[in-house]
Design a protein around this motif. Structure first.
Motif, PDB file in Angstrom:
ATOM      1  N   ASN A   1     -28.060 -38.447  20.804  1.00 36.87           N
ATOM      2  CA  ASN A   1     -27.862 -37.171  21.494  1.00 36.87           C
ATOM      3  C   ASN A   1     -26.399 -37.091  21.935  1.00 36.87           C
ATOM      4  OD1 ASN A   1     -27.854 -34.920  23.160  1.00 36.87           O
ATOM      5  ND2 ASN A   1     -29.894 -35.345  24.010  1.00 36.87           N
ATOM      6  N   PHE A   2     -25.555 -36.632  21.029  1.00 36.97           N
ATOM      7  CA  PHE A   2     -24.127 -36.556  21.327  1.00 36.97           C
ATOM      8  C   PHE A   2     -23.838 -35.601  22.477  1.00 36.97           C
ATOM      9  CE2 PHE A   2     -24.179 -37.783  16.791  1.00 36.97           C
ATOM     10  CZ  PHE A   2     -23.394 -38.917  16.850  1.00 36.97           C
ATOM     11  N   GLU A   3     -24.594 -34.489  22.540  1.00 34.43           N
ATOM     12  CA  GLU A   3     -24.382 -33.508  23.606  1.00 34.43           C
ATOM     13  C   GLU A   3     -24.667 -34.124  24.974  1.00 34.43           C
ATOM     14  OE1 GLU A   3     -26.006 -32.920  20.825  1.00 34.43           O
ATOM     15  OE2 GLU A   3     -24.727 -31.407  19.875  1.00 34.43           O
ATOM     16  N   PHE A   4     -25.661 -35.012  25.025  1.00 44.33           N
ATOM     17  CA  PHE A   4     -25.980 -35.692  26.287  1.00 44.33           C
ATOM     18  C   PHE A   4     -24.794 -36.525  26.757  1.00 44.33           C
ATOM     19  CE2 PHE A   4     -27.614 -39.462  28.533  1.00 44.33           C
ATOM     20  CZ  PHE A   4     -28.304 -38.850  29.577  1.00 44.33           C
ATOM     21  N   LEU A   5     -24.113 -37.185  25.832  1.00 44.51           N
ATOM     22  CA  LEU A   5     -22.941 -37.977  26.194  1.00 44.51           C
ATOM     23  C   LEU A   5     -21.854 -37.101  26.810  1.00 44.51           C
ATOM     24  CD1 LEU A   5     -22.677 -40.332  23.070  1.00 44.51           C
ATOM     25  CD2 LEU A   5     -23.429 -40.966  25.361  1.00 44.51           C
ATOM     26  N   VAL A   6     -21.685 -35.892  26.246  1.00 51.67           N
ATOM     27  CA  VAL A   6     -20.704 -34.953  26.808  1.00 51.67           C
ATOM     28  C   VAL A   6     -21.138 -34.512  28.203  1.00 51.67           C
ATOM     29  CG1 VAL A   6     -19.621 -32.690  26.546  1.00 51.67           C
ATOM     30  CG2 VAL A   6     -19.963 -34.144  24.534  1.00 51.67           C
ATOM     31  N   GLU A   7     -22.409 -34.128  28.336  1.00 52.05           N
ATOM     32  CA  GLU A   7     -22.936 -33.653  29.624  1.00 52.05           C
ATOM     33  C   GLU A   7     -22.808 -34.708  30.713  1.00 52.05           C
ATOM     34  OE1 GLU A   7     -26.906 -32.647  28.667  1.00 52.05           O
ATOM     35  OE2 GLU A   7     -26.362 -30.893  27.434  1.00 52.05           O
ATOM     36  N   GLN A   8     -22.952 -35.964  30.340  1.00 47.95           N
ATOM     37  CA  GLN A   8     -22.891 -37.051  31.316  1.00 47.95           C
ATOM     38  C   GLN A   8     -21.454 -37.511  31.587  1.00 47.95           C
ATOM     39  OE1 GLN A   8     -25.678 -38.092  33.047  1.00 47.95           O
ATOM     40  NE2 GLN A   8     -26.500 -36.307  31.954  1.00 47.95           N
ATOM     41  N   GLY A   9     -20.508 -36.915  30.898  1.00 46.82           N
ATOM     42  CA  GLY A   9     -19.115 -37.295  31.109  1.00 46.82           C
ATOM     43  C   GLY A   9     -18.729 -38.600  30.442  1.00 46.82           C
TER      44      GLY A   9
ATOM     45  N   GLU B   1     -15.612 -33.293  25.433  1.00 43.22           N
ATOM     46  CA  GLU B   1     -16.106 -32.301  24.485  1.00 43.22           C
ATOM     47  C   GLU B   1     -15.290 -32.341  23.185  1.00 43.22           C
ATOM     48  OE1 GLU B   1     -17.362 -27.561  24.428  1.00 43.22           O
ATOM     49  OE2 GLU B   1     -16.391 -28.442  26.199  1.00 43.22           O
ATOM     50  N   GLU B   2     -13.989 -32.641  23.315  1.00 37.48           N
ATOM     51  CA  GLU B   2     -13.138 -32.715  22.130  1.00 37.48           C
ATOM     52  C   GLU B   2     -13.561 -33.850  21.188  1.00 37.48           C
ATOM     53  OE1 GLU B   2     -12.007 -32.555  25.261  1.00 37.48           O
ATOM     54  OE2 GLU B   2     -11.320 -30.452  25.222  1.00 37.48           O
ATOM     55  N   ASP B   3     -14.214 -34.873  21.745  1.00 39.95           N
ATOM     56  CA  ASP B   3     -14.639 -35.995  20.911  1.00 39.95           C
ATOM     57  C   ASP B   3     -15.702 -35.593  19.896  1.00 39.95           C
ATOM     58  OD1 ASP B   3     -12.919 -37.770  22.183  1.00 39.95           O
ATOM     59  OD2 ASP B   3     -14.389 -38.266  23.735  1.00 39.95           O
ATOM     60  N   MET B   4     -16.364 -34.469  20.130  1.00 39.53           N
ATOM     61  CA  MET B   4     -17.357 -33.978  19.182  1.00 39.53           C
ATOM     62  C   MET B   4     -16.701 -33.555  17.860  1.00 39.53           C
ATOM     63  SD  MET B   4     -20.412 -34.140  20.583  1.00 39.53           S
ATOM     64  CE  MET B   4     -21.457 -32.878  19.859  1.00 39.53           C
ATOM     65  N   HIS B   5     -15.385 -33.359  17.891  1.00 38.38           N
ATOM     66  CA  HIS B   5     -14.668 -32.959  16.687  1.00 38.38           C
ATOM     67  C   HIS B   5     -14.196 -34.175  15.871  1.00 38.38           C
ATOM     68  CE1 HIS B   5     -14.773 -28.857  18.054  1.00 38.38           C
ATOM     69  NE2 HIS B   5     -14.159 -29.180  19.178  1.00 38.38           N
ATOM     70  N   LEU B   6     -14.508 -35.380  16.347  1.00 39.44           N
ATOM     71  CA  LEU B   6     -14.120 -36.585  15.609  1.00 39.44           C
ATOM     72  C   LEU B   6     -14.993 -36.799  14.376  1.00 39.44           C
ATOM     73  CD1 LEU B   6     -13.523 -39.123  18.532  1.00 39.44           C
ATOM     74  CD2 LEU B   6     -11.821 -37.787  17.271  1.00 39.44           C
TER      75      LEU B   6
END
Length: 228
Positions: free
Chosen positions: A189-197, A201-206
């Motif tokens: 759950n990549f979005e969960f990692l973003v939500e939890q800090g 969010e930019e790391d999703m573009h890796l």
């Protein structure tokens, strides 16, 4: 004389569909002999899932064919496919390269089970490693891109190490594509990692998610064209 590579990772336990069908048939026959056995039912269920995931063997084979055809247009020295050298998805990628008349590399490693060089690696480019660290270095040293198919701990290890090195700018950025959107979204759950800090969010573009060899290749080719 190889100047650049494209890394293809994926599970060693996902064989071509015909082999997966035979394993499911064997597991179903064993369950039929003792329908109350929980272990046999689990083996049958796992065999069903392996068969479902075995289509990635075909996709990896196709992606490798496309990349190798591009490599052959560059005298076979650029964009050479490299895998972990073992069975499953790795075998499929080396096989795809061989089928279109190209070279491919296998970076094998000594393990207690599963890992032995597959038959499709270019013989002069089949290497055997004892240490993971040295093998990891050679995976990325010449890499122009990485494609990760569904797999287990080994696939996840290599994928996250690559993403971490790109994120921390320890290596130059390369396009990373994950094939099998549903698989990867259920697994992580990549979005969960973003939500939890935990990541930005930019790391999703890796990385980029794709569902097929054609989609993955189009993304890689687009990225390579923009970088040239």
């Amino acid at each position: 004389q190889i100047e650049s590579t494209v890394v293809i990772f994926g599970g060693s336990r996902y064989p071509e569909p015909e082999r997966a069908k035979r394993r499911l048939s064997e597991a179903s026959d064993a369950l039929a002999q003792d329908s109350d056995c929980a272990k046999r039912r689990l083996r049958r269920d796992i065999a069903q899932n392996v068969l479902q995931n075995s289509h990635f063997y075909h996709e990896a084979r196709q992606l490798s064919q496309k990349i190798t055809q591009l490599s052959l247009q560059q005298d076979g020295r650029q964009f050479v496919v490299v895998t972990g050298g073992g069975p499953g998805i790795m075998e499929a990628a080396n096989r795809g390269a061989a089928e279109v008349g190209g070279k491919s590399i296998g970076l094998n490693i000594v393990l207690p089970y599963e890992q032995k060089p597959n038959a499709y690696i270019t013989p002069d480019l089949s290497f055997q490693f004892h240490y993971f660290a040295i093998r990891k270095m050679h995976f990325l040293k010449r890499a122009r891109g990485l494609a990760a198919f569904p797999g287990g701990f080994g696939t996840l290890d290599e994928l996250f190490e690559t993403l971490t090195l790109i994120q921390t700018r320890k290596i130059r950025p390369v396009p990373v594509v994950l094939i099998g959107k549903d698989y990867w979204r259920k697994l992580i759950n990549f979005e969960f990692l973003v939500e939890q800090g935990a990541i930005d969010e930019e790391d999703m573009h890796l990385f980029h998610l794709a569902d097929s060899a054609a989609e993955a290749y189009d993304y890689l080719k687009q990225q390579w064209n923009s970088m040239s």
